[in-house]
Design a protein around this motif. Structure first.
Motif, PDB file in Angstrom:
ATOM      1  N   UNK A  85       0.851  -1.187   0.000  1.00 26.91           N
ATOM      2  CA  UNK A  85       0.000   0.000   0.000  1.00 26.91           C
ATOM      3  C   UNK A  85       0.889   1.240   0.000  1.00 26.91           C
ATOM      4  N   UNK A  86       0.775   2.020  -1.067  1.00 30.25           N
ATOM      5  CA  UNK A  86       1.574   3.228  -1.248  1.00 30.25           C
ATOM      6  C   UNK A  86       0.671   4.440  -1.350  1.00 30.25           C
ATOM      7  N   UNK A  87       0.954   5.469  -0.577  1.00 30.03           N
ATOM      8  CA  UNK A  87       0.227   6.728  -0.704  1.00 30.03           C
ATOM      9  C   UNK A  87       1.073   7.699  -1.519  1.00 30.03           C
ATOM     10  N   UNK A  88       0.469   8.365  -2.473  1.00 32.10           N
ATOM     11  CA  UNK A  88       1.165   9.361  -3.292  1.00 32.10           C
ATOM     12  C   UNK A  88       0.403  10.672  -3.190  1.00 32.10           C
ATOM     13  N   UNK A  89       1.049  11.673  -2.604  1.00 31.59           N
ATOM     14  CA  UNK A  89       0.361  12.921  -2.295  1.00 31.59           C
ATOM     15  C   UNK A  89       1.136  14.105  -2.846  1.00 31.59           C
ATOM     16  N   UNK A  90       0.436  14.973  -3.572  1.00 31.37           N
ATOM     17  CA  UNK A  90       0.995  16.236  -4.044  1.00 31.37           C
ATOM     18  C   UNK A  90       0.710  17.310  -3.001  1.00 31.37           C
ATOM     19  N   UNK A  91       1.748  17.980  -2.521  1.00 34.20           N
ATOM     20  CA  UNK A  91       1.581  19.001  -1.491  1.00 34.20           C
ATOM     21  C   UNK A  91       2.425  20.224  -1.816  1.00 34.20           C
ATOM     22  N   UNK A  92       2.021  21.359  -1.226  1.00 34.97           N
ATOM     23  CA  UNK A  92       2.837  22.562  -1.275  1.00 34.97           C
ATOM     24  C   UNK A  92       3.877  22.498  -0.156  1.00 34.97           C
ATOM     25  N   UNK A  93       4.775  23.455  -0.117  1.00 37.90           N
ATOM     26  CA  UNK A  93       5.787  23.482   0.939  1.00 37.90           C
ATOM     27  C   UNK A  93       5.136  23.586   2.311  1.00 37.90           C
ATOM     28  N   UNK A  94       4.005  24.297   2.405  1.00 34.20           N
ATOM     29  CA  UNK A  94       3.314  24.395   3.696  1.00 34.20           C
ATOM     30  C   UNK A  94       2.282  23.286   3.893  1.00 34.20           C
ATOM     31  N   UNK A  95       2.387  22.222   3.101  1.00 33.35           N
ATOM     32  CA  UNK A  95       1.602  21.021   3.338  1.00 33.35           C
ATOM     33  C   UNK A  95       0.201  21.009   2.774  1.00 33.35           C
ATOM     34  N   UNK A  96      -0.195  22.032   2.010  1.00 32.98           N
ATOM     35  CA  UNK A  96      -1.550  22.087   1.453  1.00 32.98           C
ATOM     36  C   UNK A  96      -1.679  21.072   0.317  1.00 32.98           C
ATOM     37  N   UNK A  97      -2.789  20.335   0.326  1.00 33.02           N
ATOM     38  CA  UNK A  97      -3.063  19.388  -0.751  1.00 33.02           C
ATOM     39  C   UNK A  97      -4.406  19.652  -1.417  1.00 33.02           C
ATOM     40  N   UNK A  98      -5.112  20.660  -0.987  1.00 29.60           N
ATOM     41  CA  UNK A  98      -6.458  20.944  -1.491  1.00 29.60           C
ATOM     42  C   UNK A  98      -6.408  21.659  -2.836  1.00 29.60           C
ATOM     43  N   UNK A  99      -7.253  21.228  -3.747  1.00 29.21           N
ATOM     44  CA  UNK A  99      -7.498  21.961  -4.987  1.00 29.21           C
ATOM     45  C   UNK A  99      -6.289  22.210  -5.848  1.00 29.21           C
ATOM     46  N   UNK A 100      -5.359  21.276  -5.909  1.00 26.97           N
ATOM     47  CA  UNK A 100      -4.123  21.538  -6.649  1.00 26.97           C
ATOM     48  C   UNK A 100      -4.329  21.588  -8.156  1.00 26.97           C
ATOM     49  N   UNK A 101      -5.390  20.906  -8.661  1.00 28.90           N
ATOM     50  CA  UNK A 101      -5.508  20.733 -10.092  1.00 28.90           C
ATOM     51  C   UNK A 101      -6.218  21.829 -10.857  1.00 28.90           C
ATOM     52  N   UNK A 102      -7.064  22.606 -10.186  1.00 34.11           N
ATOM     53  CA  UNK A 102      -7.822  23.625 -10.901  1.00 34.11           C
ATOM     54  C   UNK A 102      -8.575  24.520  -9.948  1.00 34.11           C
ATOM     55  N   UNK A 103      -9.029  25.692 -10.415  1.00 31.87           N
ATOM     56  CA  UNK A 103      -9.676  26.663  -9.536  1.00 31.87           C
ATOM     57  C   UNK A 103     -10.967  26.157  -8.904  1.00 31.87           C
ATOM     58  N   UNK A 104     -11.675  25.257  -9.578  1.00 28.99           N
ATOM     59  CA  UNK A 104     -12.956  24.774  -9.062  1.00 28.99           C
ATOM     60  C   UNK A 104     -12.899  23.315  -8.613  1.00 28.99           C
ATOM     61  N   UNK A 105     -11.708  22.762  -8.490  1.00 30.76           N
ATOM     62  CA  UNK A 105     -11.585  21.357  -8.111  1.00 30.76           C
ATOM     63  C   UNK A 105     -12.158  21.089  -6.721  1.00 30.76           C
ATOM     64  N   UNK A 106     -11.845  21.970  -5.774  1.00 32.36           N
ATOM     65  CA  UNK A 106     -12.334  21.792  -4.403  1.00 32.36           C
ATOM     66  C   UNK A 106     -12.332  23.153  -3.702  1.00 32.36           C
ATOM     67  N   UNK A 107     -13.509  23.766  -3.632  1.00 32.84           N
ATOM     68  CA  UNK A 107     -13.627  25.082  -2.993  1.00 32.84           C
ATOM     69  C   UNK A 107     -14.181  24.987  -1.571  1.00 32.84           C
ATOM     70  N   UNK A 108     -14.214  23.790  -1.010  1.00 31.82           N
ATOM     71  CA  UNK A 108     -14.762  23.627   0.339  1.00 31.82           C
ATOM     72  C   UNK A 108     -13.982  24.473   1.340  1.00 31.82           C
ATOM     73  N   UNK A 109     -14.730  24.996   2.328  1.00 29.19           N
ATOM     74  CA  UNK A 109     -14.112  25.840   3.343  1.00 29.19           C
ATOM     75  C   UNK A 109     -13.734  27.218   2.842  1.00 29.19           C
ATOM     76  N   UNK A 110     -14.261  27.628   1.682  1.00 28.46           N
ATOM     77  CA  UNK A 110     -13.943  28.934   1.124  1.00 28.46           C
ATOM     78  C   UNK A 110     -12.594  28.996   0.427  1.00 28.46           C
ATOM     79  N   UNK A 111     -12.023  27.840   0.080  1.00 27.28           N
ATOM     80  CA  UNK A 111     -10.716  27.807  -0.574  1.00 27.28           C
ATOM     81  C   UNK A 111     -10.796  28.439  -1.958  1.00 27.28           C
ATOM     82  N   UNK A 112      -9.934  29.435  -2.207  1.00 28.14           N
ATOM     83  CA  UNK A 112      -9.994  30.149  -3.486  1.00 28.14           C
ATOM     84  C   UNK A 112      -8.636  30.232  -4.180  1.00 28.14           C
TER      85      UNK A 112
END
Length: 210
Positions: A3-30
């Motif tokens: 079992x391998x996890x592969x995660x794309x993250x920013x330097x500050x650990x954010x993984x939300x909405x990396x692929x596009x502006x409307x991929x995941x706007x939950x929590x007011x993420x813009x």
């Protein structure tokens, strides 16, 4: 299965909405779409190899729905290595509420999920890949079900959004297996979990540390 996890993250650990502006706007993420301008050929080739080498996929509910709405509806998935793998191989999604998944090849895991995943690993060969799925990754780590942890870290501080690891959670020692950096500064690191970390039991002389 491994079992391998592969995660794309920013330097500050954010993984939300990396692929596009409307991929995941939950929590007011813009600030969605932060990874795409930084993606280079080396990182793209790496991700193609990772997905192409997977024998099955395991998702959390939110990531599954994002993937199903993008990769699952591609008209010609055979022309893309990631789409080809995702559409032709078994997919498992952990969800207590998903009743009728429309993406072909999907099995919903509910109830005693830890036992179901342990049995899945024991009864099959190959690679079970967990893309994204932050909440699931944290749960898998806490239940000692992760064999390998891959982090693809992009050179950007997003400054908001869901992070891979919360402010408080279980502590995990990691063994670095491999590390490399692409031409645009994306780091690709592979770790193996090694139980709990060791902590200093006394304050030492700085000269002994450095």
């Amino acid at each position: 299965m491994r079992l391998t996890t592969t995660t794309n993250v920013s330097v500050d650990g954010v993984m939300q909405g990396l692929g596009g502006p409307d991929e995941d706007r939950s929590g007011g993420f813009d600030r969605g779409g932060w990874a795409i301008p930084l993606l280079d050929a080396e990182a793209g080739d790496y991700l193609n190899q990772v997905y192409g080498g997977a024998d099955a996929f395991l998702f959390g509910r939110r990531t599954y729905e994002i993937f199903a709405g993008y990769w699952g509806v591609m008209p010609n998935p055979a022309t893309n290595p990631i789409a080809a793998a995702l559409n032709s191989r078994p997919k498992y999604v952990v969800s207590a509420s998903l009743a009728d998944p429309q993406w072909a090849g999907t099995t919903v895991l509910r109830g005693d999920v830890a036992t179901a995943i342990a049995e899945l690993k024991a009864d099959h060969d190959g690679e079970l890949l967990v893309p994204g799925s932050g909440a699931l990754v944290r749960w898998l780590l806490a239940n000692d079900l992760v064999d390998q942890l891959d982090l693809v870290t992009y050179p950007v501080v997003v400054g908001q959004g869901t992070r891979l690891f919360p402010d408080s959670g279980p502590d995990i020692a990691l063994e670095l297996v491999s590390s490399r950096t692409t031409s645009r500064g994306i780091t690709i690191q592979t770790y193996r979990p090694r139980g709990r970390p060791e902590y200093a039991t006394a304050t030492g002389d700085p000269e002994d540390v450095f």
